[in-house]
Design a protein around this motif. Structure first.
Motif, PDB file in Angstrom:
ATOM      1  N   LYS A 133      13.601  67.515  33.248  1.00  0.00           N
ATOM      2  CA  LYS A 133      14.431  66.633  34.187  1.00  0.00           C
ATOM      3  C   LYS A 133      13.642  65.531  34.666  1.00  0.00           C
ATOM      4  O   LYS A 133      12.426  65.507  34.615  1.00  0.00           O
ATOM      5  CB  LYS A 133      14.285  67.857  35.598  1.00  0.00           C
ATOM      6  N   VAL A 134      14.358  64.472  34.967  1.00  0.00           N
ATOM      7  CA  VAL A 134      13.722  63.211  35.110  1.00  0.00           C
ATOM      8  C   VAL A 134      13.431  63.150  36.594  1.00  0.00           C
ATOM      9  O   VAL A 134      13.848  63.988  37.372  1.00  0.00           O
ATOM     10  CB  VAL A 134      14.986  62.147  35.124  1.00  0.00           C
ATOM     11  N   LYS A 135      12.005  62.840  36.865  1.00  0.00           N
ATOM     12  CA  LYS A 135      11.306  62.915  37.983  1.00  0.00           C
ATOM     13  C   LYS A 135      11.753  61.688  39.170  1.00  0.00           C
ATOM     14  O   LYS A 135      11.928  61.864  40.322  1.00  0.00           O
ATOM     15  CB  LYS A 135      10.002  63.283  38.018  1.00  0.00           C
ATOM     16  N   MET A 155      21.554  64.867  36.862  1.00  0.00           N
ATOM     17  CA  MET A 155      22.402  65.028  35.579  1.00  0.00           C
ATOM     18  C   MET A 155      21.515  64.225  34.585  1.00  0.00           C
ATOM     19  O   MET A 155      21.997  64.143  33.559  1.00  0.00           O
ATOM     20  CB  MET A 155      23.768  64.323  35.801  1.00  0.00           C
ATOM     21  N   LEU A 156      20.246  63.814  34.777  1.00  0.00           N
ATOM     22  CA  LEU A 156      19.508  63.164  33.991  1.00  0.00           C
ATOM     23  C   LEU A 156      18.239  63.811  33.338  1.00  0.00           C
ATOM     24  O   LEU A 156      17.572  64.377  34.171  1.00  0.00           O
ATOM     25  CB  LEU A 156      19.075  61.780  34.621  1.00  0.00           C
ATOM     26  N   TRP A 157      18.248  64.069  32.031  1.00  0.00           N
ATOM     27  CA  TRP A 157      17.240  64.613  31.488  1.00  0.00           C
ATOM     28  C   TRP A 157      16.538  63.810  30.589  1.00  0.00           C
ATOM     29  O   TRP A 157      17.088  62.952  29.758  1.00  0.00           O
ATOM     30  CB  TRP A 157      17.739  65.930  30.627  1.00  0.00           C
ATOM     31  N   GLN A 158      15.041  63.858  30.547  1.00  0.00           N
ATOM     32  CA  GLN A 158      14.446  62.951  29.430  1.00  0.00           C
ATOM     33  C   GLN A 158      14.382  64.088  28.209  1.00  0.00           C
ATOM     34  O   GLN A 158      13.581  65.177  28.398  1.00  0.00           O
ATOM     35  CB  GLN A 158      13.063  62.727  30.001  1.00  0.00           C
ATOM     36  N   VAL A 159      14.710  63.219  26.865  1.00  0.00           N
ATOM     37  CA  VAL A 159      14.798  64.082  25.893  1.00  0.00           C
ATOM     38  C   VAL A 159      13.512  63.978  25.053  1.00  0.00           C
ATOM     39  O   VAL A 159      12.836  62.872  24.932  1.00  0.00           O
ATOM     40  CB  VAL A 159      16.037  63.653  25.077  1.00  0.00           C
ATOM     41  N   GLN A 160      13.170  65.202  24.555  1.00  0.00           N
ATOM     42  CA  GLN A 160      11.809  65.169  23.571  1.00  0.00           C
ATOM     43  C   GLN A 160      12.246  65.795  22.392  1.00  0.00           C
ATOM     44  O   GLN A 160      13.426  65.774  21.837  1.00  0.00           O
ATOM     45  CB  GLN A 160      11.043  66.239  24.106  1.00  0.00           C
ATOM     46  N   THR A 161      11.180  66.082  21.436  1.00  0.00           N
ATOM     47  CA  THR A 161      11.392  66.877  20.102  1.00  0.00           C
ATOM     48  C   THR A 161      10.417  68.210  20.507  1.00  0.00           C
ATOM     49  O   THR A 161       9.558  68.022  21.364  1.00  0.00           O
ATOM     50  CB  THR A 161      10.987  66.339  18.851  1.00  0.00           C
ATOM     51  N   PHE A 204      17.243  72.845  25.894  1.00  0.00           N
ATOM     52  CA  PHE A 204      16.216  73.739  26.351  1.00  0.00           C
ATOM     53  C   PHE A 204      15.197  73.163  27.139  1.00  0.00           C
ATOM     54  O   PHE A 204      14.870  72.020  27.031  1.00  0.00           O
ATOM     55  CB  PHE A 204      16.187  74.780  25.170  1.00  0.00           C
ATOM     56  N   GLU A 205      14.316  74.075  27.822  1.00  0.00           N
ATOM     57  CA  GLU A 205      13.424  73.431  28.503  1.00  0.00           C
ATOM     58  C   GLU A 205      12.133  73.070  27.610  1.00  0.00           C
ATOM     59  O   GLU A 205      11.444  73.719  26.852  1.00  0.00           O
ATOM     60  CB  GLU A 205      12.698  74.641  29.557  1.00  0.00           C
ATOM     61  N   GLY A 206      11.717  71.622  27.661  1.00  0.00           N
ATOM     62  CA  GLY A 206      10.662  71.269  26.962  1.00  0.00           C
ATOM     63  C   GLY A 206       9.554  71.408  27.768  1.00  0.00           C
ATOM     64  O   GLY A 206       9.310  72.287  28.393  1.00  0.00           O
ATOM     65  N   ASN A 207       8.494  70.593  27.890  1.00  0.00           N
ATOM     66  CA  ASN A 207       7.200  70.597  28.768  1.00  0.00           C
ATOM     67  C   ASN A 207       6.952  69.109  28.987  1.00  0.00           C
ATOM     68  O   ASN A 207       6.825  68.249  28.198  1.00  0.00           O
ATOM     69  CB  ASN A 207       6.108  71.320  28.052  1.00  0.00           C
ATOM     70  N   TYR A 208       6.606  68.930  30.154  1.00  0.00           N
ATOM     71  CA  TYR A 208       6.154  67.443  30.666  1.00  0.00           C
ATOM     72  C   TYR A 208       4.867  67.141  29.921  1.00  0.00           C
ATOM     73  O   TYR A 208       4.401  65.770  29.703  1.00  0.00           O
ATOM     74  CB  TYR A 208       5.816  67.401  32.358  1.00  0.00           C
ATOM     75  N   ASN A 209       4.046  67.858  29.383  1.00  0.00           N
ATOM     76  CA  ASN A 209       2.849  67.402  28.627  1.00  0.00           C
ATOM     77  C   ASN A 209       3.199  67.411  27.047  1.00  0.00           C
ATOM     78  O   ASN A 209       2.407  66.469  26.477  1.00  0.00           O
ATOM     79  CB  ASN A 209       1.815  68.781  28.536  1.00  0.00           C
ATOM     80  N   ASN A 210       4.459  67.601  26.819  1.00  0.00           N
ATOM     81  CA  ASN A 210       4.929  67.437  25.468  1.00  0.00           C
ATOM     82  C   ASN A 210       5.176  65.667  25.166  1.00  0.00           C
ATOM     83  O   ASN A 210       6.464  65.432  24.735  1.00  0.00           O
ATOM     84  CB  ASN A 210       6.044  68.044  25.058  1.00  0.00           C
ATOM     85  N   ILE A 211       4.257  64.822  25.612  1.00  0.00           N
ATOM     86  CA  ILE A 211       4.601  63.356  25.521  1.00  0.00           C
ATOM     87  C   ILE A 211       4.425  62.855  24.154  1.00  0.00           C
ATOM     88  O   ILE A 211       3.913  63.363  23.462  1.00  0.00           O
ATOM     89  CB  ILE A 211       3.802  62.406  26.745  1.00  0.00           C
ATOM     90  N   LYS A 212       5.178  61.722  23.970  1.00  0.00           N
ATOM     91  CA  LYS A 212       5.115  60.920  22.792  1.00  0.00           C
ATOM     92  C   LYS A 212       4.030  59.885  23.008  1.00  0.00           C
ATOM     93  O   LYS A 212       4.105  59.115  23.858  1.00  0.00           O
ATOM     94  CB  LYS A 212       6.336  60.388  22.065  1.00  0.00           C
ATOM     95  N   VAL A 213       3.048  59.834  21.948  1.00  0.00           N
ATOM     96  CA  VAL A 213       1.906  58.731  21.941  1.00  0.00           C
ATOM     97  C   VAL A 213       2.854  57.484  21.359  1.00  0.00           C
ATOM     98  O   VAL A 213       3.101  57.285  20.290  1.00  0.00           O
ATOM     99  CB  VAL A 213       0.834  59.039  21.198  1.00  0.00           C
ATOM    100  N   THR A 214       2.995  56.656  22.334  1.00  0.00           N
ATOM    101  CA  THR A 214       3.759  55.270  22.054  1.00  0.00           C
ATOM    102  C   THR A 214       2.927  53.989  22.482  1.00  0.00           C
ATOM    103  O   THR A 214       2.897  53.219  21.442  1.00  0.00           O
ATOM    104  CB  THR A 214       5.065  55.280  22.983  1.00  0.00           C
ATOM    105  N   THR A 215       2.272  53.856  23.341  1.00  0.00           N
ATOM    106  CA  THR A 215       1.516  52.668  23.612  1.00  0.00           C
ATOM    107  C   THR A 215      -0.123  53.251  23.802  1.00  0.00           C
ATOM    108  O   THR A 215      -0.247  54.418  23.883  1.00  0.00           O
ATOM    109  CB  THR A 215       1.946  51.842  24.819  1.00  0.00           C
ATOM    110  N   SER A 216      -0.891  52.256  24.027  1.00  0.00           N
ATOM    111  CA  SER A 216      -2.392  52.533  23.913  1.00  0.00           C
ATOM    112  C   SER A 216      -2.540  53.439  25.420  1.00  0.00           C
ATOM    113  O   SER A 216      -3.809  54.339  25.455  1.00  0.00           O
ATOM    114  CB  SER A 216      -3.365  51.562  23.818  1.00  0.00           C
ATOM    115  N   GLU A 217      -2.025  53.291  26.381  1.00  0.00           N
ATOM    116  CA  GLU A 217      -2.154  54.080  27.588  1.00  0.00           C
ATOM    117  C   GLU A 217      -1.986  55.566  27.531  1.00  0.00           C
ATOM    118  O   GLU A 217      -2.570  56.312  28.114  1.00  0.00           O
ATOM    119  CB  GLU A 217      -1.315  53.821  28.775  1.00  0.00           C
ATOM    120  N   ASP A 218      -0.941  55.994  26.450  1.00  0.00           N
ATOM    121  CA  ASP A 218      -0.919  57.240  26.175  1.00  0.00           C
ATOM    122  C   ASP A 218      -1.996  58.126  25.663  1.00  0.00           C
ATOM    123  O   ASP A 218      -2.008  59.334  25.852  1.00  0.00           O
ATOM    124  CB  ASP A 218       0.253  57.518  25.455  1.00  0.00           C
ATOM    125  N   ILE A 219      -2.946  57.149  25.110  1.00  0.00           N
ATOM    126  CA  ILE A 219      -3.915  58.300  24.187  1.00  0.00           C
ATOM    127  C   ILE A 219      -4.795  58.955  25.306  1.00  0.00           C
ATOM    128  O   ILE A 219      -5.219  60.048  25.086  1.00  0.00           O
ATOM    129  CB  ILE A 219      -4.727  57.243  23.433  1.00  0.00           C
TER     130      ILE A 219
END
Ligand code: CTP
Ligand code: MG
Length: 233
Positions: A133-135, A155-161, A204-219
């Motif tokens: 769910k979008v926070k 109604m907004l969901w952030q989608v992952q893999t 289905f329920e993902g996990n907020y920790n399941n982030i995509k490494v996209t920019t250097s701040e994510d590392i």
């Protein structure tokens, strides 16, 4: 095979602005791509297809396969210019599967619970995507900066893999898209199913920790999550 993962590692990582593609950067002493491969290897998944960049098959074999004991990798294939080209390459390399789990190799914090939830949802609906769910409040904004609308956050969901599909359904949808030559603005596999497929996509329920490494701040964020996961093992 019943369950096959397609792990995507064919991107260039332009937003990361590093010399090596982000899938090969070291996180806590291990290449980023290995974290998700480890999870699939240890899970109920039967086979793994890895999609790597053009000309990178040998690099992957020498630097990743030879250093690790992955017994489930059934193919390493080259991807294409866009993410959907890479997914299509992966789908064509899967000859027989009931379900495919399409996963961004740039999401190292996936876990087996997410895979299990995906399996159950895909068995029920045929097309299932991880989402949280979008926070924050989200705004639709004109290019000039003027706010035009505030969609209902419920109604907004952030989608992952992973995005999990019955294999023949997603392969048919991709075949139709490629045949139609109409793949503009496709950013995930669910969109292919929404536009060209025959079943509705469910979350289905993902996990907020399941982030995509996209920019250097994510590392830094991902390194901390992975450290916490290591402690639990
Ligand atoms: N991907 C891929 N083939 C492409 C583009 C992306 O296999 N032609 C994969 C990436 O390797 C990544 C996932 O799709 O695991 C999500 O894509 P993204 O985060 O956009 O990665 P990159 O395309 O590498 O990054 P950027 O868009 O910043 O260049
Ligand atoms: Mg990209």
């Amino acid at each position: 095979m019943e369950n096959v993962a397609i792990v995507l590692a064919a991107g260039k990582g332009k937003r990361m602005k590093m010399d090596v593609p982000k899938q090969y950067i070291e996180l806590n002493g291990r290449p980023l791509i290995c974290y998700s491969l480890d999870i699939f290897e240890k899970s109920f998944i039967d086979g793994i297809v890895v999609v790597v960049g053009k000309g990178e098959v040998e690099y992957f074999k020498e630097n990743i396969l030879s250093q690790n004991n992955y017994s489930k990798i059934i193919a390493v294939v080259e991807g294409g210019d866009e993410r959907y080209d890479s997914v299509y390459g992966g789908l064509k390399a899967v000859y027989d599967a009931q379900y495919v789990y399409i996963h961004d190799g740039a999401r190292p914090c996936v876990d087996e619970d997410i895979l299990l939830r995906g399996k159950i949802c895909a068995q029920k609906y045929g097309a299932a995507i991880a989402a949280v769910k979008v926070k924050d409040t989200i705004k639709i904004v004109h290019p000039d900066g003027e706010v035009s609308a505030t969609p209902d956050r419920n109604m907004l969901w952030q989608v992952q893999t992973p995005q999990v599909f019955k294999y023949h359904l997603i392969k048919d949808a991709y075949d139709k898209m490629i045949c139609a030559g109409n793949s503009v603005n496709i950013t995930d596999d669910a969109m292919v199913m929404e536009e060209f497929g025959s079943v509705k996509v469910h979350i289905f329920e993902g996990n907020y920790n399941n982030i995509k490494v996209t920019t250097s701040e994510d590392i830094g964020v991902v390194k901390n999550i992975l450290k916490k996961y290591e402690k639990k093992c």
